[in-house]
Design a protein around this motif. Structure first.
Motif, PDB file in Angstrom:
ATOM      1  N   ASP A  33      57.089 109.935 -41.674  1.00 15.85           N
ATOM      2  CA  ASP A  33      57.016 111.387 -41.529  1.00 15.85           C
ATOM      3  C   ASP A  33      55.597 111.917 -41.397  1.00 15.85           C
ATOM      4  O   ASP A  33      55.306 113.034 -41.824  1.00 15.85           O
ATOM      5  N   GLU A  53      58.674 103.070 -35.915  1.00 20.26           N
ATOM      6  CA  GLU A  53      59.114 103.892 -34.790  1.00 20.26           C
ATOM      7  C   GLU A  53      58.500 105.281 -34.879  1.00 20.26           C
ATOM      8  O   GLU A  53      58.354 105.840 -35.967  1.00 20.26           O
ATOM      9  N   VAL A  67      63.323 116.121 -30.586  1.00 20.82           N
ATOM     10  CA  VAL A  67      62.814 114.786 -30.228  1.00 20.82           C
ATOM     11  C   VAL A  67      63.293 114.455 -28.817  1.00 20.82           C
ATOM     12  O   VAL A  67      64.485 114.521 -28.531  1.00 20.82           O
ATOM     13  N   THR A  70      61.855 108.174 -28.478  1.00 16.98           N
ATOM     14  CA  THR A  70      61.135 107.472 -29.548  1.00 16.98           C
ATOM     15  C   THR A  70      60.467 106.237 -28.945  1.00 16.98           C
ATOM     16  O   THR A  70      60.905 105.710 -27.925  1.00 16.98           O
ATOM     17  N   VAL A  71      59.402 105.808 -29.593  1.00 17.83           N
ATOM     18  CA  VAL A  71      58.643 104.639 -29.148  1.00 17.83           C
ATOM     19  C   VAL A  71      58.634 103.673 -30.323  1.00 17.83           C
ATOM     20  O   VAL A  71      58.401 104.093 -31.466  1.00 17.83           O
ATOM     21  N   GLY A  72      58.932 102.410 -30.062  1.00 24.28           N
ATOM     22  CA  GLY A  72      59.054 101.457 -31.160  1.00 24.28           C
ATOM     23  C   GLY A  72      58.135 100.262 -31.008  1.00 24.28           C
ATOM     24  O   GLY A  72      57.230 100.236 -30.145  1.00 24.28           O
ATOM     25  N   ARG A  93      55.448 111.989 -34.313  1.00 25.67           N
ATOM     26  CA  ARG A  93      55.637 111.914 -35.766  1.00 25.67           C
ATOM     27  C   ARG A  93      56.268 110.565 -36.088  1.00 25.67           C
ATOM     28  O   ARG A  93      57.166 110.111 -35.372  1.00 25.67           O
ATOM     29  N   THR A  94      55.790 109.921 -37.145  1.00 25.49           N
ATOM     30  CA  THR A  94      56.385 108.625 -37.517  1.00 25.49           C
ATOM     31  C   THR A  94      57.761 108.869 -38.137  1.00 25.49           C
ATOM     32  O   THR A  94      57.954 109.825 -38.890  1.00 25.49           O
ATOM     33  N   LEU A  95      58.704 107.984 -37.801  1.00 19.76           N
ATOM     34  CA  LEU A  95      60.057 108.113 -38.378  1.00 19.76           C
ATOM     35  C   LEU A  95      60.155 107.329 -39.680  1.00 19.76           C
ATOM     36  O   LEU A  95      60.903 107.686 -40.569  1.00 19.76           O
TER      37      LEU A  95
ATOM     38  N   PRO B 166      69.803 113.435 -29.440  1.00 18.87           N
ATOM     39  CA  PRO B 166      69.865 113.350 -30.901  1.00 18.87           C
ATOM     40  C   PRO B 166      70.283 114.691 -31.518  1.00 18.87           C
ATOM     41  O   PRO B 166      70.072 115.741 -30.922  1.00 18.87           O
ATOM     42  N   ARG B 171      67.924 109.994 -37.324  1.00 18.13           N
ATOM     43  CA  ARG B 171      66.625 109.411 -37.678  1.00 18.13           C
ATOM     44  C   ARG B 171      66.332 108.150 -36.873  1.00 18.13           C
ATOM     45  O   ARG B 171      65.375 107.439 -37.156  1.00 18.13           O
ATOM     46  N   GLY B 172      67.190 107.839 -35.922  1.00 16.31           N
ATOM     47  CA  GLY B 172      67.027 106.581 -35.185  1.00 16.31           C
ATOM     48  C   GLY B 172      66.348 106.774 -33.841  1.00 16.31           C
ATOM     49  O   GLY B 172      65.671 107.786 -33.589  1.00 16.31           O
ATOM     50  N   SER B 173      66.556 105.793 -32.961  1.00 20.17           N
ATOM     51  CA  SER B 173      65.883 105.788 -31.661  1.00 20.17           C
ATOM     52  C   SER B 173      66.505 106.796 -30.704  1.00 20.17           C
ATOM     53  O   SER B 173      67.700 107.082 -30.771  1.00 20.17           O
ATOM     54  N   VAL B 174      65.659 107.287 -29.808  1.00 22.13           N
ATOM     55  CA  VAL B 174      66.099 108.225 -28.769  1.00 22.13           C
ATOM     56  C   VAL B 174      65.579 107.698 -27.438  1.00 22.13           C
ATOM     57  O   VAL B 174      64.388 107.414 -27.305  1.00 22.13           O
ATOM     58  N   GLY B 175      66.485 107.568 -26.465  1.00 25.04           N
ATOM     59  CA  GLY B 175      66.061 107.102 -25.145  1.00 25.04           C
ATOM     60  C   GLY B 175      67.091 106.160 -24.560  1.00 25.04           C
ATOM     61  O   GLY B 175      68.143 105.915 -25.163  1.00 25.04           O
ATOM     62  N   ALA B 179      64.977 100.685 -23.086  1.00 27.54           N
ATOM     63  CA  ALA B 179      63.720 100.795 -23.846  1.00 27.54           C
ATOM     64  C   ALA B 179      63.764  99.889 -25.075  1.00 27.54           C
ATOM     65  O   ALA B 179      62.725  99.487 -25.594  1.00 27.54           O
ATOM     66  N   ARG B 183      61.688  95.660 -27.767  1.00 25.52           N
ATOM     67  CA  ARG B 183      61.558  95.483 -29.219  1.00 25.52           C
ATOM     68  C   ARG B 183      62.101  94.150 -29.691  1.00 25.52           C
ATOM     69  O   ARG B 183      61.956  93.804 -30.856  1.00 25.52           O
TER      70      ARG B 183
END
Ligand SMILES: Cc1cc2nc3c(=O)[nH]c(=O)nc-3n(C[C@H](O)[C@H](O)[C@H](O)COP(=O)(O)OP(=O)(O)OC[C@H]3O[C@@H](n4cnc5c(N)ncnc54)[C@H](O)[C@@H]3O)c2cc1C
Ligand code: FES
Lengths: 153, 265
Positions: A33, A53, A67, A70-72, A93-95, B166, B171-175, B179, B183
């Motif tokens: 966060d 993430e 959002v 997201t980038v992981g 923002r960090t998850l 979302p 709180r998880g991944s979006v896309g 992508a 990972r």
């Protein structure tokens, strides 16, 4: 899966170029966060994520920032540092807890200018990442998972 | 394989998402041969019509189908209550080639409802694949199929979920699901990928896997075309030289990728 987290951008560089780039990096750990940057702010850094993430969001007045992506782990966070005027297009923002290599943009750009071969390779890799994200954004314009696959027959 | 519908009774009807239901069935007399993961049945809602549906769980004396209500027949199936009957023909088609996955890294890539046909493959692979990663893309968190089961799989293999849209609570991944490929580490040249979802998503995933070094012959796609007979006779399900009810629905990418790019084949 093999245990090592792939790093497509680093893995695509030659060993000497990878070493040159990593030589400029700081190891960073961020808590959950934490805001890493805001839309419109100075894009003076970028990151390669090793784990965790990060959510990219848009500023919408009066609303919690939605959002958009997201980038992981294994992915590049930030490319606004590549192009003038070097301002972030989105916020981040960090998850959860994140570990990353952090790169100072001005030093990487200076290295690109001093070593054109390195600069070309890095710019091409960043361009490939940007192209893939553009393609992904276009795909999401179509409501892929709708019953009609996103469009009339 | 049966070419006339055999009556099956609904044991349970479980809502999965706002428009998807899983029907668990048992034979009401004669039993069909066992379904292999990736195979499908022609499912007959009496008095309404018959549609192809992939097997979602291969049980002991039971079979489960996960159906999304999109039109007359699928909506009628979703409304069936325990105790009611329907007709089944099958099993039809080629299933997932899980032997090809033995001892290799396996990537299961699902888009939306595509997780249902992949689910029985994951059930088999959990005990067999060297290393397994399940990547799921879906429209919204509420559209995610089998969240409880995914949580269980997570204890045994890598599971990543991403959504297109979302909610504020997500709180998880979006896309897009591709992508997520960055990972997970795979021994690209020896990895096997099983992919099921909307055709655009499968084309994009096949290309992304290819770009990461997974050979097309090791990428299996489950394709859909309109089907009628299910037995290779009517020609409704033709894709180039293939009749997908017989030569598919699972086809490896070395064969199918080119066909998917040809318009109005
Ligand atoms: C091999 C195979 C396996 C399948 N597995 C499943 C499954 O496990 N679960 C499931 O719910 N469905 C599955 N389907 C799709 C299912 O067969 C169709 O949704 C069904 O035929 C629709 O019939 P309907 O009478 O309800 O709707 P229709 O009145 O025929 O169609 C209603 C709407 O749905 C669209 N539609 C029809 N067929 C499809 C399709 N195949 N894909 C996307 N949109 C479609 C139509 O364009 C129309 O807009 C599978 C199809 C095939 C070929
Ligand atoms: S559905 Fe009739 S040939 Fe395939």
């Amino acid at each position: 899966m093999t245990e090592r987290q792939p790093q497509p951008l680093l893995d695509g560089l030659s060993a000497p170029h990878r070493a040159r780039l990593l030589g400029l990096a700081d190891d960073r750990e961020f808590p959950a966060d934490m805001r890493l940057f805001d839309e419109g702010g100075s894009a003076n850094r970028f990151w390669l994520l090793r784990s965790g993430e990060v959510a990219l969001d848009l500023h919408v007045p009066g609303r919690r920032p939605p959002v958009v992506e997201t980038v992981g782990a294994g992915q590049l966070l930030g490319w606004s540092w590549l192009f003038p005027p070097y301002h972030w297009h989105l916020g981040a923002r960090t998850l959860g807890p994140v570990s990353a290599w952090e790169f100072p943009a001005h030093r990487v750009r200076a290295l690109c200018e001093a070593e054109p071969e390195f600069g070309l390779r890095l710019a091409l890799h960043c361009a490939a990442v940007i192209a893939e994200r553009l393609q992904a954004a276009r795909l999401r314009l179509v409501d892929l998972y709708a019953p009609d696959g996103g469009g009339p027959p | 394989m049966s070419t006339v519908p055999v009556p099956y009774r609904v044991l349970s009807s479980r809502p999965e998402t706002p428009d998807c239901v899983s029907l668990t069935l048992a034979a009401d007399g004669a039993t069909l041969p066992a379904f292999a993961p990736g195979q499908f049945a022609m499912v007959y809602a009496f008095g309404v019509g018959e549609v192809p549906i992939s097997v979602s769980v291969v049980g002991d004396g039971t079979v489960t189908f996960t159906v999304r209500a999109v039109g007359a027949v699928s909506a009628a199936l979703c409304k069936l209550a325990p105790g009611e009957t329907l007709g089944l023909r099958g099993p039809f088609g080629s299933g997932w080639n899980l032997d090809a996955a033995d001892g290799s890294d396996v990537l299961v890539v699902a888009g939306g409802l595509g997780l249902a046909p992949l689910r029985p493959a994951v059930h088999r692979l959990l005990g067999r694949a060297a290393r397994l990663a399940v990547l799921v893309g879906t429209r919204t968190p509420a559209d995610l199929l089998f969240p409880g089961e995914l949580a269980g799989w997570r204890e045994q293999c890598r599971v990543e979920v991403t959504v297109d849209r979302p909610t504020p609570q997500w709180r998880g991944s979006v896309g897009v699901v591709t992508a997520l490929l960055d990972r997970v580490a795979v021994g690209a040249e020896t990895a096997t990928a099983l992919v099921c979802g909307p055709e655009v998503m499968m084309r994009h995933t096949a290309d992304a896997l290819h770009a990461r070094g997974v050979p097309p012959g090791r990428v299996q796609l489950s394709l859909e075309r309109n089907m009628r007979c299910g037995t290779g006779h009517c020609g409704h399900c033709q894709l180039g030289p293939l009749l997908l009810c017989r030569d598919g629905p699972v086809v490896d990418c070395a064969v199918s990728r080119q066909l998917l790019s040809v318009r109005e084949l």
